[in-house]
Each structure stands twice: as C-alpha cells, then as structure tokens.
Design an enzyme around this catalytic site. Structure first.
Site, PDB file in Angstrom:
ATOM      1  N   HIS A 121      17.899  33.131  72.034  1.00 44.25           N
ATOM      2  CA  HIS A 121      18.537  33.756  73.209  1.00 44.25           C
ATOM      3  C   HIS A 121      19.978  33.251  73.385  1.00 44.25           C
ATOM      4  O   HIS A 121      20.499  33.288  74.493  1.00 44.25           O
ATOM      5  CB  HIS A 121      17.740  33.480  74.491  1.00 44.25           C
ATOM      6  CG  HIS A 121      16.272  33.737  74.354  1.00 44.25           C
ATOM      7  ND1 HIS A 121      15.687  34.941  74.672  1.00 44.25           N
ATOM      8  CD2 HIS A 121      15.273  32.941  73.880  1.00 44.25           C
ATOM      9  CE1 HIS A 121      14.375  34.871  74.429  1.00 44.25           C
ATOM     10  NE2 HIS A 121      14.106  33.681  73.939  1.00 44.25           N
ATOM     11  N   SER A 140      48.898  36.502  67.638  1.00 42.56           N
ATOM     12  CA  SER A 140      49.041  37.583  68.610  1.00 42.56           C
ATOM     13  C   SER A 140      50.519  37.856  68.808  1.00 42.56           C
ATOM     14  O   SER A 140      51.343  36.936  68.760  1.00 42.56           O
ATOM     15  CB  SER A 140      48.396  37.162  69.933  1.00 42.56           C
ATOM     16  OG  SER A 140      48.986  37.862  71.011  1.00 42.56           O
ATOM     17  N   LYS A 179      47.687  32.018  70.062  1.00 46.63           N
ATOM     18  CA  LYS A 179      46.449  32.581  69.532  1.00 46.63           C
ATOM     19  C   LYS A 179      46.241  32.390  68.039  1.00 46.63           C
ATOM     20  O   LYS A 179      47.186  32.419  67.253  1.00 46.63           O
ATOM     21  CB  LYS A 179      46.382  34.098  69.831  1.00 46.63           C
ATOM     22  CG  LYS A 179      46.173  34.433  71.288  1.00 46.63           C
ATOM     23  CD  LYS A 179      44.871  33.914  71.860  1.00 46.63           C
ATOM     24  CE  LYS A 179      43.675  34.681  71.375  1.00 46.63           C
ATOM     25  NZ  LYS A 179      43.613  36.034  71.944  1.00 46.63           N
ATOM     26  N   GLU A 191      36.043  39.795  62.505  1.00 46.71           N
ATOM     27  CA  GLU A 191      35.858  40.937  63.405  1.00 46.71           C
ATOM     28  C   GLU A 191      35.776  42.244  62.621  1.00 46.71           C
ATOM     29  O   GLU A 191      34.969  43.119  62.920  1.00 46.71           O
ATOM     30  CB  GLU A 191      37.012  40.998  64.408  1.00 46.71           C
ATOM     31  CG  GLU A 191      37.025  39.790  65.351  1.00 46.71           C
ATOM     32  CD  GLU A 191      38.394  39.603  66.005  1.00 46.71           C
ATOM     33  OE1 GLU A 191      38.873  40.542  66.648  1.00 46.71           O
ATOM     34  OE2 GLU A 191      38.980  38.510  65.857  1.00 46.71           O
TER      35      GLU A 191
END
Ligand code: ARG
Length: 461
Positions: free
Chosen positions: A157, A278, A284, A291
């Site tokens: 979970h 970024s 960043k 991704e």
C-alpha cells in the site's frame, strides 16, 4: 498513368487521394531487407524446380543485391505511385535487368510476400529486443549483487511494511523480465512458419518447393493453409501483447525510480547523464527518462489495440485493412527499444543512498511482524494472540513517540508480563533481514546467492 505493375486492365491512373490513402511506401520501406531476402530465396527456388532458368535467377540475384546497396546507401528513389516496398523493388529490378526481373513474381503474390516479410521483420525485432532484455536483466542482477545486504523499506500500500534489501527489490524485476523474455521467445517460436508460396490466397499451380524457401529464410516449416497464411496477423498481435507486459513491467520500475528520486524519499540519485533541468526552476533535477518510460505503455497498448481492431471481423482472406498492421508494430518496437536502453542506462547510473534507505527501513514499526513472530517462537503464543499483543505495543510506542526497540522491558511487560530481554534481539532491521531465510526470502545471504545465480546465468556480455 495506370500502375505499371498491375495496370493491364486499367485505362486511367488513380485519383491523387486514391494514391495517398493506398500508398504504404512511407512506412513499409522499413521492410526492404526482408523483402529482398524473401525474393532471393524465392528466385533460387524457382530456378531449382525449373520454373525459371538459372541465368534468370542469377540476374535476379545480382539485381536484388545491387538494389540492396542502392537502398542502404540512400540512392534508391522510393515512389508512392508504386504503392509499397514490394512493387518499388520489383519495378526497379525490371528496370535494371529487364525480362528476368519480370519473372520474379511467378508463383507469388504480394499477399504471401508481405506476410513473409512482416514475419521476418517481427522475428528480427524479437531477437533484438530479447537481447536488450537480457542486457537489462544483467545490469539489474549486477546492481542487486552489489546491494544484496543494503536495507530498504519494503512497501505494501506504499506504506512501510517490512525491511527488505535493495538487491531483493531489484531482483524482482529480473524475474519479471525473465518472463517477458520467455513470452517473446514463445511468440517467436509460433510465428516461425513461412507463408511464402501461399500466393494470393489459394496456393499456386506451379510446382514450387515451399520447404526450400522456408528453410532458406530460417523458418521451421511452411504454413499449412494458404488462406490462413495470407490473412493471419495474430503473430504480430502476440508480439505486441508480449511488449505490453514488458512495457507494463518497465513502467512499474520507472515509477519507482521517479518515487525514489523524489525529495521526500531520496533513496537514489541519478547523475547529470540521466536527469534534465527546468527552464524556470534552477534547482530542478528531473528524472525525465523514467517518466517517459512510464508513459510508453500508453502508446504500446494503443498499438496493440489498433491492430486488434483492424483484424476484428475481417473476412478471409487478405484485405487492404491488413496493410494497417505495420505502423503499430514499428511504433511499439521503437518505443520498447528506447525504453529498454534508457532503463538499462539508468540502472547502471543510479546511486543508492543506503543510510536514508536504512532509516526508512526502520521507520513505521517495520519490525512489528518480527516481534509477533518472536512471541510465537519464544513464548509459544498463538499467532493471532501475538498479533494482538504486538498491536498494543505498537500503539504504546506510538503514544510515547518511540520505536519498538526503545520501549523498556517494564513497559512491554505491562502489555504482556511473559516478555523477556530476548525480545530486543529481533527488533533491529538487520536481525529482521537476517531472519528472512525462507526460500525466496529477503535475507542478505539468500539475495547474494540469487544475484550471483542470475549473474552466472546471464554471463558477462
Ligand atoms: N502493401 C500491401 C500490404 O502491406 C501489400 C499487399 C497488397 N496486396 C494486394 N492484394 N493489394 O498489405
């Protein structure tokens, strides 16, 4: 002007839009190697059984080899008027060698030709991807070997459940990928039958030798039913469904890498080679490759569904619908190839943060199950009772804002008077890990053995 390859009974040429919707050369030129290979085998067989002369077969062979060089060197001019790769090559052959070139299409149709080319292409794709899967498995097994004893929290979970080792976690993906590879190999074995010689749909009146062409093209045998051979695309669907499961597995690992790289976790870091910045936020470091791999399942499952819908309800035998089979397969193959390569790059690149992982492995009362097991072993309590007592101890520790190991013996004995000093031996992450010795468990010794076993199976390179 009517099509020079089939225009005998046509007075006029196609409308522009007819040509546009009909032409597949824009994408099926990727089949050129397979098409030439198939034609070489076909010509040799035609000469062998005496349907064409051996002089013609030689001229065809030389011509096809010259065309292969033209295409490989980017000197070949593909024509949309000639529809597809098959007619582009055949027309060029006739242009180069004349009459002999016009004999190549004897006892053959584009229907069995394309079915053969596409099986050959898919088979090559499977071999390439299978090698990439092996290479990714090797990278994972090597990293697992290195981290056989590195603790990390195991989750259910996405809540801290029990301590495991990072190596154990990585080997999970080796198991998945081994099944993916098995599915690709199964698909390969089933597709490895040769449609060539099925002609348009009914077979041919010429005395061809289908065993010979099948063997020459590395197929196990010729297909047994000419209608099936020209209309079947389930080999491609089976391949795509294997890619779906592979992409699904890669998406899970990719998602975990994204989570592990996030600031609240910081279990791993990726080097500059596998992160991007970024354009607005200077601080960043984004795991874009992970991704994108996570996202590729979208197009790969879309590709599967596209082809499934093309084939649904299609009456026998060949219909032009089947021309829509190639782009999904090309697209999914490209997505899988990229994903596997990028994933292997990230796995080799990532740097684990063992202290952080160990800290979280200990957090959230992750050794509560060890405590319950100890109550069963040392105090002979039934597991359900032990579970209940442990729950009360967790609740006590939670109220006092301490770990289980930080409860005093007196505090524990308030919950269960029989508890003695021995309990402290099972409450650390290391003792928990070491105790998980059951077959397939996460004990570092087990994991080291498994990682080594996989490294031995997968070999050096
Ligand atoms: N370009 C076609 C395809 O990919 C080749 C077969 C065409 N056959 C035909 N009878 N029109 O399916």
């Amino acid at each position: 002007l009517a099509n020079p390859q089939w225009g005998g009974r046509f007075a006029g040429g196609p409308a522009d839009i007819m040509r546009d919707i009909n032409a597949s050369i824009g994408f099926d030129q990727r089949l050129w190697r397979q098409d030439i290979r198939g034609s070489l085998a076909h010509a040799k067989m035609l000469a062998h059984v005496g349907i064409i002369s051996s002089d013609d077969a030689e001229a065809i062979e030389d011509g096809l080899n010259a065309i292969a060089a033209e295409i490989a060197e980017g000197r070949f001019e593909f024509s949309a008027a000639l529809e597809d790769i098959h007619m582009n090559i055949e027309a060029r052959l006739s242009e180069k060698i004349g009459e002999a070139g016009k004999r190549l299409h004897t006892a053959r149709s584009r229907n069995d030709q394309v079915a053969t080319d596409f099986r050959l292409w898919t088979r090559d794709a499977i071999d390439g991807l299978s090698a990439q899967v092996t290479s990714l498995m090797r990278a994972l097994a090597q990293r697992a070997n290195e981290h056989a004893a590195t603790p990390m929290p195991g989750f259910t979970h996405l809540q801290v459940a029990q301590p495991i080792t990072f190596g154990h976690h990585l080997l999970t993906y080796v198991e998945m990928l081994a099944r993916d590879k098995g599915r690709l190999e199964d698909a390969r074995a089933r597709l490895n039958e040769c449609p060539l010689g099925s002609a348009a749909l009914a077979g041919t009146s010429f005395p061809i030798d289908r065993e010979m062409t099948a063997r020459a093209l590395g197929f196990d045998r010729p297909t047994r039913n000419s209608l099936d051979a020209v209309s079947d695309r389930d080999f491609a669907l089976e391949y795509l469904s294997a890619l779906n499961l592979l992409a699904m597995h890669l998406s899970r690992l990719a998602e975990e890498i994204v989570i592990w790289c996030s600031a609240p976790f910081q279990f791993v870091t990726l080097s500059d080679a596998f992160t991007t910045g970024s354009s607005i936020m200077p601080q960043k470091r984004n795991p874009d490759a992970a991704e994108l791999i996570r996202a590729k399942i979208g197009r790969i499952s879309g590709d599967y569904l596209s082809l499934l819908m093309v084939m649904k309800g299609l009456p026998l035998a060949y219909a032009k619908d089947s021309q829509e089979d190639k782009e999904p397969v090309f697209d999914a193959t490209e997505a899988a190839t990229l994903s596997l390569a990028a994933m292997e790059g990230m796995i080799r690149d990532l740097k684990a943060a063992p202290e952080t992982m160990r800290r979280f492995a200990a957090a959230g009362f992750s050794t509560a199950t060890d405590l319950a097991d100890w109550l069963v072993r040392a105090l002979k309590l039934p597991f359900r009772t032990a579970h209940h007592i442990t729950g009360q101890l967790v609740s006590l520790a939670e109220r006092k804002k301490v770990d289980l190991a930080e409860l005093s013996l007196a505090e524990m004995q308030e919950v269960a008077p029989e508890i003695h000093e021995g309990v402290y031996g099972v409450l650390t992450v290391e003792s928990s890990l070491a105790s998980r010795r059951s077959f397939g468990g996460t004990a570092p010794d087990n994991v080291a053995r498994e990682a080594q076993r996989w490294c031995d199976i997968l070999g050096e390179e």
